[in-house]
Motif scaffolding. Structure first.
Motif, short mmCIF file in Angstrom:
data_model
loop_
_atom_site.label_atom_id
_atom_site.label_comp_id
_atom_site.label_asym_id
_atom_site.label_seq_id
_atom_site.Cartn_x
_atom_site.Cartn_y
_atom_site.Cartn_z
N LEU A 43 -17.98 -17.88 19.70
CA LEU A 43 -17.68 -18.38 18.35
C LEU A 43 -16.40 -17.73 17.81
CD1 LEU A 43 -20.22 -19.10 15.55
CD2 LEU A 43 -18.16 -17.84 15.00
N PHE A 44 -16.29 -16.41 17.98
CA PHE A 44 -15.07 -15.71 17.56
C PHE A 44 -13.85 -16.31 18.25
CE2 PHE A 44 -17.54 -11.58 16.60
CZ PHE A 44 -17.48 -11.80 15.24
N ARG A 45 -13.97 -16.53 19.55
CA ARG A 45 -12.83 -17.03 20.34
C ARG A 45 -12.44 -18.45 19.91
NH1 ARG A 45 -11.25 -14.31 24.75
NH2 ARG A 45 -10.61 -16.20 25.83
N MET A 46 -13.42 -19.25 19.49
CA MET A 46 -13.11 -20.60 19.01
C MET A 46 -12.37 -20.54 17.68
SD MET A 46 -16.23 -23.15 20.13
CE MET A 46 -17.56 -22.27 19.32
N VAL A 47 -12.77 -19.61 16.80
CA VAL A 47 -12.05 -19.46 15.52
C VAL A 47 -10.61 -19.04 15.78
CG1 VAL A 47 -11.91 -18.09 13.39
CG2 VAL A 47 -14.13 -18.94 14.18
N MET A 48 -10.41 -18.20 16.82
CA MET A 48 -9.06 -17.72 17.16
C MET A 48 -8.28 -18.73 18.01
SD MET A 48 -8.69 -14.90 15.61
CE MET A 48 -7.15 -14.38 16.34
N GLN A 49 -8.87 -19.89 18.30
CA GLN A 49 -8.23 -20.93 19.11
C GLN A 49 -8.00 -20.49 20.56
OE1 GLN A 49 -7.29 -24.15 17.52
NE2 GLN A 49 -8.73 -23.17 16.13
N ARG A 50 -8.73 -19.45 21.00
CA ARG A 50 -8.64 -19.04 22.41
C ARG A 50 -9.56 -19.88 23.27
NH1 ARG A 50 -8.62 -12.38 21.91
NH2 ARG A 50 -6.91 -12.24 20.40
N GLU A 51 -10.56 -20.49 22.63
CA GLU A 51 -11.42 -21.49 23.27
C GLU A 51 -11.56 -22.64 22.28
OE1 GLU A 51 -15.12 -20.60 25.26
OE2 GLU A 51 -14.57 -18.49 25.49
N HIS A 52 -11.97 -23.79 22.79
CA HIS A 52 -12.13 -24.95 21.92
C HIS A 52 -13.51 -25.55 22.11
CE1 HIS A 52 -7.87 -24.79 20.95
NE2 HIS A 52 -7.65 -24.61 22.24
N PRO A 53 -14.10 -26.08 21.03
CA PRO A 53 -15.42 -26.70 21.18
C PRO A 53 -15.33 -27.96 22.03
CG PRO A 53 -14.54 -27.10 18.97
CD PRO A 53 -13.60 -26.16 19.64
N ASP A 54 -16.41 -28.28 22.73
CA ASP A 54 -16.45 -29.54 23.50
C ASP A 54 -16.58 -30.72 22.54
OD1 ASP A 54 -16.45 -27.93 25.78
OD2 ASP A 54 -18.64 -27.86 25.84
N GLU A 55 -17.25 -30.49 21.43
CA GLU A 55 -17.43 -31.52 20.39
C GLU A 55 -17.28 -30.86 19.03
OE1 GLU A 55 -21.39 -32.78 21.10
OE2 GLU A 55 -20.92 -33.89 22.92
N GLY A 56 -17.03 -31.69 18.02
CA GLY A 56 -16.90 -31.16 16.67
C GLY A 56 -15.56 -30.48 16.45
N GLN A 57 -15.47 -29.74 15.36
CA GLN A 57 -14.17 -29.18 14.96
C GLN A 57 -14.33 -27.80 14.34
OE1 GLN A 57 -12.16 -31.68 12.16
NE2 GLN A 57 -10.20 -30.65 12.36
N VAL A 58 -13.39 -26.90 14.68
CA VAL A 58 -13.27 -25.60 14.02
C VAL A 58 -11.97 -25.64 13.23
CG1 VAL A 58 -13.04 -23.10 14.31
CG2 VAL A 58 -14.51 -24.40 15.87
N SER A 59 -12.05 -25.51 11.90
CA SER A 59 -10.83 -25.61 11.10
C SER A 59 -10.63 -24.34 10.27
CB SER A 59 -10.87 -26.84 10.19
OG SER A 59 -12.06 -26.87 9.44
N VAL A 60 -9.35 -23.92 10.18
CA VAL A 60 -8.96 -22.75 9.40
C VAL A 60 -7.94 -23.21 8.38
CG1 VAL A 60 -7.91 -20.45 9.50
CG2 VAL A 60 -9.33 -21.24 11.41
N ASP A 61 -8.13 -22.83 7.11
CA ASP A 61 -7.20 -23.24 6.06
C ASP A 61 -5.77 -22.79 6.39
OD1 ASP A 61 -9.28 -24.34 4.70
OD2 ASP A 61 -9.39 -22.80 3.14
N ARG A 62 -4.81 -23.63 6.01
CA ARG A 62 -3.39 -23.34 6.26
C ARG A 62 -2.99 -22.01 5.61
NH1 ARG A 62 0.54 -26.86 7.67
NH2 ARG A 62 -0.75 -28.66 7.11
N GLY A 63 -2.26 -21.21 6.36
CA GLY A 63 -1.71 -19.96 5.84
C GLY A 63 -2.65 -18.78 5.87
N VAL A 64 -3.91 -18.98 6.30
CA VAL A 64 -4.88 -17.88 6.35
C VAL A 64 -4.57 -16.97 7.55
CG1 VAL A 64 -7.31 -17.31 6.82
CG2 VAL A 64 -6.73 -19.07 5.14
N THR A 65 -4.42 -15.68 7.28
CA THR A 65 -4.18 -14.72 8.38
C THR A 65 -5.51 -14.15 8.85
OG1 THR A 65 -3.85 -12.93 6.78
CG2 THR A 65 -1.88 -14.05 7.58
N ILE A 66 -5.64 -14.01 10.18
CA ILE A 66 -6.89 -13.54 10.78
C ILE A 66 -6.60 -12.33 11.67
CG2 ILE A 66 -8.84 -14.13 12.27
CD1 ILE A 66 -8.44 -17.05 11.54
N GLY A 67 -7.39 -11.29 11.53
CA GLY A 67 -7.34 -10.14 12.43
C GLY A 67 -8.61 -10.12 13.25
#
Length: 540
Positions: A43-67
């Motif tokens: 789940l962490f890796r999907m939020v970081m776009q290092r992995e992608h879901p097979d279905e559905g969508q993980v979205s992060v608001d524009r301009g949000v910085t993630i550590g």
């Protein structure tokens, strides 16, 4: 800020998520829980776009910085711990790197003809650096590293010379210094001593951004988070409250679901009995058909998912003499550094001593002296009559034979035990089904710790000497161990940074400080009440 909408994800044959949804809002502090392998890191890796879901969508608001802090810190060397911390501090570290390049360029005689352009660019970059708080950055980096237990020498020394655990702290310090809009922290409490853990707790409480984290430390989770997202059977369920409240809520929901399931099953049985009884009678045909249609439309209540509860019962250990271990006028040092000068300490039967002290105070040294793994420079260490000792140390995991499976390791240790009892033992420590066939060389740190504890506790000693036994253990295994040790009839001497473990099992406290050694009757809870601090290193 971050949304997971109807995500599906599969790794090989393992289904991790099915139409799962959750969200992280601004300023929320959420704990992510679920059994090992449920998909927390995915789940962490999907939020970081290092992995992608097979279905559905993980979205992060524009301009949000993630550590994102995870357990894979990579290679670090060639710079100081302070420089390595500042190097990962987001945009400001990139500006700092350009400033350094410009300084080198302006000092290069071969680039004199570019000087005007370089000076102009230096002014722009310097302004940006100041705007981002760059000149205060080193002070903040040192403050964070000090909070995580670094000495001045360690801060300024080569980060490559540090152990893996200390490199983890540098990687964590990077994220904390960055202060992004969102922190994703995967097990940040691992490798931290109790003082650093409490410092991190307070830092995260004061952090204004959003937080999503995993941790096997119950007390840490309770104090930092105010919401739980649980991964269970491919779904994501959100609960309000801290970890303890979540456990109560979940247990209550399971009881309600079980009651609903049982009521529906009773009703279905009654209806089916009527249908079976009257289906052949023409006079009841309309009633039978009506009830069949009714049953077809009913939405079936599923029974609650049964979680595996680990339970381990000690066999009673043999009785020892009243004096279990004794140190008399013990002197111990390493090189020029003196750890003990004339230490006197007595452990009596039935006592459960937890040993407190800052890094380097001599906690592990004390346990090694009593276990016979180390010897005093002067004075005497003795173990009492009829004492059968079990010693758990971090290096104990290194002596497992890599080519043996988990089950073969248990058979080798207990050749006369029945296969059934050894499989039951493995199951108690989280090795069920095919997991007993895993080779020791591929086991994780937590799995190795569980196997070593299983080997130690099957034929129980009457004196347990435990050095950080809960490191790497998940909450379920940790709770099983606490429950088992609470019923243990022998004597204990242990070091732990887990406050739940300390409070549940100790009835004496030995505190090692630079000012001297202090002994407290009563357990860890009483120690906190009497001293006003949760650890010696926090005392004013």
């Amino acid at each position: 800020m971050i949304r997971l909408d109807n995500i599906g994800k599969q790794h090989g044959q393992q289904i991790l998520f099915v139409e799962a949804s959750a969200q992280l809002n601004r300023g929320e502090k959420i704990g992510l829980v679920g059994p090992n392998g449920a998909g927390k890191t995915t789940l962490f890796r999907m939020v970081m776009q290092r992995e992608h879901p097979d279905e559905g969508q993980v979205s992060v608001d524009r301009g949000v910085t993630i550590g994102y802090f995870d357990q894979d810190v990579g290679e670090m060397s060639g710079m100081s711990a302070v420089a390595a911390t500042m190097d990962g501090a987001g945009p400001v570290s990139e500006v700092a790197a350009e400033l350094k390049q410009l300084e080198a360029a302006m000092a290069d005689p071969e680039r004199m003809d570019e000087m005007d352009k370089l000076i102009e660019r230096f002014g722009v970059v310097q302004g940006r650096y100041e705007e981002l708080g760059g000149y205060a950055l080193e002070g903040k980096a040192r403050e964070i590293l000090a909070g995580l237990g670094f000495t001045l020498e360690m801060m300024d020394g080569d980060v490559g010379a540090l152990s893996g655990g200390w490199k983890m702290r540098v990687a964590l310090a990077r994220i904390l210094l960055m202060r992004p809009d969102v922190m994703l922290l995967d097990e940040p409490s691992n490798h931290l001593d109790i003082e650093s853990l409490i410092w991190l707790e307070n830092f995260l409480k004061g952090y204004e951004g959003a937080l999503l984290m995993t941790s096997h430390d119950r007390e840490f989770m309770n104090r930092v988070i105010s919401k739980i997202i649980e991964i269970d059977g491919g779904t994501l369920t959100t609960y309000s409250g801290n970890y303890d409240f979540y456990e109560k809520q979940r247990a209550q929901l399971e009881r309600q679901q079980q009651a609903q399931f049982e009521r529906q099953q009773a009703m279905l049985a009654k209806e089916l009995k009527f249908i079976e009884r009257f289906k052949a009678r023409a006079s009841h045909a309309a009633q039978v058909q009506s009830r069949v249609k009714k049953l077809e439309k009913i939405e079936k209540v599923e029974p609650p998912k049964r979680r595996q509860t680990l339970v381990f019962d000690f066999q009673p250990p043999p009785r020892s003499g009243d004096d279990v271990a004794k140190l008399e006028r013990v002197v111990k040092g390493y090189g020029k550094r003196r750890i003990y000068s004339g230490l006197d300490f007595l452990v009596r039967r039935g006592e459960r001593w937890c040993v407190m002290g800052v890094n380097g105070a001599g906690k592990s040294t004390l346990l090694k002296l009593i276990a016979g793994e180390s010897h005093p420079d002067d004075g005497a260490v003795s173990v009492g009559s009829s004492v059968k000792m079990g010693y758990f140390a971090q290096h104990a995991m290194e002596v497992l034979k890599g080519e043996l499976t988990v089950f073969e390791s248990l058979v080798e240790r207990f050749p006369r035990a029945s296969q059934g009892s050894l499989r039951a033992l493995a199951g108690c420590f989280g090795f069920s089904g095919d997991e007993v066939e895993k080779k020791c060389r591929v086991l994780s740190g937590g799995e190795k710790a569980r196997l070593v504890l299983a080997q130690m506790l099957y034929d129980p000693p009457n004196f347990l000497v435990l050095d950080e036994p809960t490191n790497h253990l998940d909450m379920a295994t940790k709770q099983m161990l606490i429950t088992a040790l609470a019923n243990y009839e022998g004597t204990m001497l242990f070091v732990s940074h887990d406050r739940h473990f300390l409070a549940a099992l100790s009835n004496r406290v030995l505190e090692l400080t630079p000012e001297g050694v202090h002994q407290y009757g009563g357990g860890y809870t009483e120690y906190v009440s009497r001293t006003g601090q949760e650890a010696p290193g926090l005392r004013n």
